[in-house]
Design a protein around this motif. Structure first.
Motif, short mmCIF file in Angstrom:
data_model
loop_
_atom_site.label_atom_id
_atom_site.label_comp_id
_atom_site.label_asym_id
_atom_site.label_seq_id
_atom_site.Cartn_x
_atom_site.Cartn_y
_atom_site.Cartn_z
N ALA B 65 0.84 -1.19 0.00
CA ALA B 65 0.00 0.00 0.00
C ALA B 65 0.88 1.24 0.00
CB ALA B 65 -0.91 0.00 1.22
N VAL B 66 0.63 2.15 -0.97
CA VAL B 66 1.47 3.34 -1.07
C VAL B 66 1.06 4.42 -0.09
CG1 VAL B 66 2.74 3.63 -3.19
CG2 VAL B 66 0.26 3.38 -3.27
N VAL B 67 -0.20 4.37 0.32
CA VAL B 67 -0.70 5.36 1.27
C VAL B 67 -1.07 4.61 2.55
CG1 VAL B 67 -2.47 7.08 1.73
CG2 VAL B 67 -1.58 6.79 -0.59
N SER B 68 -0.56 5.09 3.67
CA SER B 68 -0.78 4.35 4.92
C SER B 68 -2.23 4.45 5.36
CB SER B 68 0.13 4.90 6.01
OG SER B 68 -0.38 6.14 6.46
N ARG B 69 -2.65 3.52 6.16
CA ARG B 69 -4.03 3.54 6.68
C ARG B 69 -4.28 4.82 7.48
NH1 ARG B 69 -7.91 2.68 5.17
NH2 ARG B 69 -9.01 2.37 7.13
N GLY B 70 -3.27 5.23 8.22
CA GLY B 70 -3.42 6.44 9.02
C GLY B 70 -3.74 7.65 8.16
#
Ligand code: ZN
Lengths: 71, 263
Positions: B65-70
């Motif tokens: 995933a390139v964008v974190s869950r946060g």
């Protein structure tokens, strides 16, 4: 709702001339559709802008919660 | 005048977007997280998903995933919902400008509230009843194209039928009165959409064993997020439009008296 129970004539609401609305409608319509495309679809079903799925990943939760098909 | 209304539509959209984001963060994110946990457990156990070679390069929930869950659940959520609300706010202002004084003779804030209620039903609720929102892990990656096409086709159809209904209802209202004309138009919309929903393909891709409670929580949170958004939009825009459009509305002091005398 607003049946004339009072004797005063029903107020006439001002109309904005369609000729005045049209250019703004085109301007705002195009911009809004572009924004909606990025929020809802870019790199989901189609990828038009070579964003490598970044936009999709970034707005991912909004896309799901706004009820768009995401993935 | 139109420019002023458009700016106010964007402002109302901003307010609506912030409120809807807050709601989505507290009521929607927990089920998104739960669904992603299920998705990740599922992909490692049996790989029926994300195995389509064609266009599944963006399968999130994967390790890369390139964008974190946060980020996704905060800034990303605000950006997505906020941008959507701004765009809807702009279109809302245009639709309001066309309808005000032409369909019905209601004061601005009533027209705005009715337009928002109709917009929610036509753009969100009716499409949702046919093609409901899905959390991550629900929906096969191979069918995203079909699902997207069907969803937007149904939204477009709903909008088109609603527009025709408004036109027909407006004409009928001239002869039968506003109440009957309006009811007939709404009835027509409901019948056409029900038939269309019956004819269009069913999408049911909820995987076996996906918890029903998570699906329910996610879907109600999704619908409620949209409800918050459209309600805030309609009420905020109505209040802002009153100040621009109230007939004979002089600046502040006279407004209170006029409001008391008004409908
Ligand atoms: Zn997704």
């Amino acid at each position: 709702m607003s049946q004339a129970s009072v004797a005063t004539p029903r107020p006439v609401q001002p109309r904005i001339p369609l000729r005045e609305i049209a250019p703004w409608a085109i301007f705002a319509g195009v911009l809004a559709l572009l924004v909606l495309f990025f929020v809802s679809t870019e790199a989901g079903a189609v990828e038009l802008f070579g964003t490598n799925g970044l936009i999709h990943e970034f707005v991912h939760d909004g896309r799901h919660l706004l009820a768009f098909p995401c993935h | 005048m139109m420019r002023t209304l458009l700016v106010r539509g964007l402002l109302a959209g901003l307010v609506a977007g912030v409120l809807a984001t807050g709601f989505a963060y507290f009521f929607g994110e927990p089920s998104v997280d739960a669904a992603i946990a299920i998705e990740e457990a599922g992909t490692s156990a049996h790989s029926h998903e994300h195995s389509e070679p064609a266009d599944a390069g963006h399968s999130h929930g994967d390790e890369e995933a390139v964008v974190s869950r946060g980020t996704q659940s905060t800034i990303g959520l605000l950006t997505g919902v906020g941008a959507y609300a701004l765009a809807v706010g702009g279109l809302f202002a245009i639709a309001f400008a066309v309808l005000h004084g032409r369909v019905g003779a209601l004061r601005p804030r009533l027209t705005s509230a009715l337009l928002a209620a109709s917009g929610f039903v036509v753009v969100v609720l009716v499409p949702f009843l046919k093609y409901p929102a899905n959390p991550p892990a629900v929906g096969q990656s191979g069918t995203i194209g079909d699902r997207t096409n069907l969803y937007f086709a149904f939204v477009a159809l709903s909008l088109a039928v609603a527009l025709i209904s408004v036109g027909v209802g407006n004409a009928l209202a001239g002869r039968l009165g506003a109440w009957r004309g309006g009811l007939l138009a709404m009835g027509g919309y409901v019948v056409v959409m029900a038939v269309a929903a019956g004819l269009m393909p069913v999408i049911d891709e909820v995987p076996d064993g996906f918890p029903g409670s998570t699906l329910w929580t996610f879907r109600t949170a999704s619908l409620a997020t949209q409800l918050v958004l459209w309600t805030a939009l309609g009420l905020t825009f109505g209040a802002l439009a009153e100040r621009v459009l109230r007939p004979g509305a002089a600046p502040a002091p006279a407004e209170a008296a006029a409001a008391r005398a008004g409908q």
